[in-house]
Design a protein around this motif. Structure first.
Motif, short mmCIF file in Angstrom:
data_model
loop_
_atom_site.label_atom_id
_atom_site.label_comp_id
_atom_site.label_asym_id
_atom_site.label_seq_id
_atom_site.Cartn_x
_atom_site.Cartn_y
_atom_site.Cartn_z
N CYS A 26 0.85 -1.20 0.00
CA CYS A 26 0.00 0.00 0.00
C CYS A 26 0.89 1.25 0.00
O CYS A 26 2.08 1.18 0.28
N SER A 27 0.27 2.37 -0.28
CA SER A 27 0.97 3.65 -0.20
C SER A 27 1.46 3.89 1.23
O SER A 27 0.87 3.38 2.19
N ALA B 107 -1.25 5.17 3.39
CA ALA B 107 -2.45 4.33 3.47
C ALA B 107 -2.36 3.39 4.66
O ALA B 107 -1.28 3.12 5.19
N CYS C 89 -6.54 4.88 1.96
CA CYS C 89 -5.80 6.13 2.21
C CYS C 89 -6.17 6.70 3.57
O CYS C 89 -7.33 6.67 3.99
N TYR D 38 -5.95 12.33 2.86
CA TYR D 38 -5.33 11.84 1.62
C TYR D 38 -6.41 11.23 0.75
O TYR D 38 -7.44 10.76 1.24
N THR D 39 -6.18 11.23 -0.54
CA THR D 39 -7.15 10.66 -1.48
C THR D 39 -6.43 9.73 -2.45
O THR D 39 -5.25 9.91 -2.74
N GLY E 271 -5.52 3.78 -2.39
CA GLY E 271 -4.84 3.03 -1.34
C GLY E 271 -3.43 2.62 -1.74
O GLY E 271 -2.54 2.50 -0.90
N CYS F 139 -1.75 7.37 -2.81
CA CYS F 139 -2.53 8.32 -2.01
C CYS F 139 -1.86 9.69 -2.10
O CYS F 139 -0.65 9.81 -1.95
#
Length: 258
Positions: free
Chosen positions: A98-99, A102, A116, A120-121, A124, A127
């Motif tokens: 994952c980020s 995230a 996320c 954050y957007t 996942g 992000c």
């Protein structure tokens, strides 16, 4: 007279996997060899996997390799020697892919979800924060960020939404006019001419627009030519739709001059 050896011929009628043992003259006993079971006349391999999974962990696979012999291998999603298997958390290594921004959650074996974090957007795996933060994280746009910081311009750190047209870092580094604008005290106006407030306009949105007004208060003309979006008949959008929590960033190949 001599005693009859019942084992002398054809292993005494015992299985080929059995030992023929003389008992009394003319009699014998058939005993299955190690790793085999039966009455001696018929002997079959013992499969240890049939009882208690062969001594393997309940999260391991028991595989027979020979008479009363087997190996234990941990199932997918577990690690160990087969006798003891431990669940492998996908999230325990590199945040599960994952980020870094995230939260990784193990759901099922070999499965996990990436979500996320707050502010954050994204999906996942990627992000993004607000577009002011994102400028610094991308080498293509970091020079624009440093110019904003140097002049304490933080318009785009607010809630937005904003649309940002950012000259590529190489352009800002090589254009000799930048030093002149800084010396003359007009660099802030130039930077704000690349910002549009009250709208987060994606590439497809821009194709339907001919003019927008920058935070500097001046018009930016938009045209679509040869499969490219061009601003003020000069600057082409070369990278698009880097969406943050408060807007979107597009990278252009020239500086927009108010």
């Amino acid at each position: 007279c001599s005693a009859i050896d019942a084992c002398e011929s054809s292993n005494g009628g015992c299985s080929a996997k059995a030992e023929c043992r003389r008992t009394t003259p003319g009699n014998r006993a058939c005993v299955c060899s190690a790793g085999y079971t039966g009455d001696g006349i018929v002997c079959v391999e013992i499969n240890p996997c049939l009882v208690n999974n062969g001594g393997c962990d309940r999260n391991a696979e028991c595989t027979q390799t020979g008479p009363n012999q087997a190996v234990c291998n941990c199932l997918k999603g577990y690690s160990g020697d087969g006798k003891t298997c431990t669940y492998i958390s996908l999230c325990s290594q590199n945040n599960g892919g994952c980020s870094e921004f995230a939260i990784c959650n193990d759901t099922e074996l070999t499965e996990r979800t990436c979500t996320c974090k707050t502010n954050y957007t994204g999906d996942g795996f990627q992000c993004r924060g607000n577009i002011f933060q994102e400028l610094l994280r991308n080498s293509n746009t970091s020079r624009f960020y440093f110019h904003l910081q140097a002049l304490s311009i933080r318009d785009i750190s607010g809630p937005g939404p904003f649309t940002l047209f950012v000259p590529h870092t190489d352009v800002l580094n090589s254009d000799p006019r930048v030093k002149d604008w800084i010396a003359k005290g007009v660099m802030a106006q130039v930077l704000r001419h690349h910002m549009v407030g009250c709208a987060s306009l994606l590439y497809e949105d821009l194709r339907a627009i001919t003019n927008i007004t920058s935070l500097q208060g001046e018009q930016i003309h938009i045209s679509y030519s040869q499969n490219s979006l061009v601003l003020n008949n000069k600057a082409e959008i070369i990278l698009s739709d880097a969406v943050g929590t408060n807007g979107v960033i597009h990278v252009i190949n020239q500086i927009l001059v108010p």
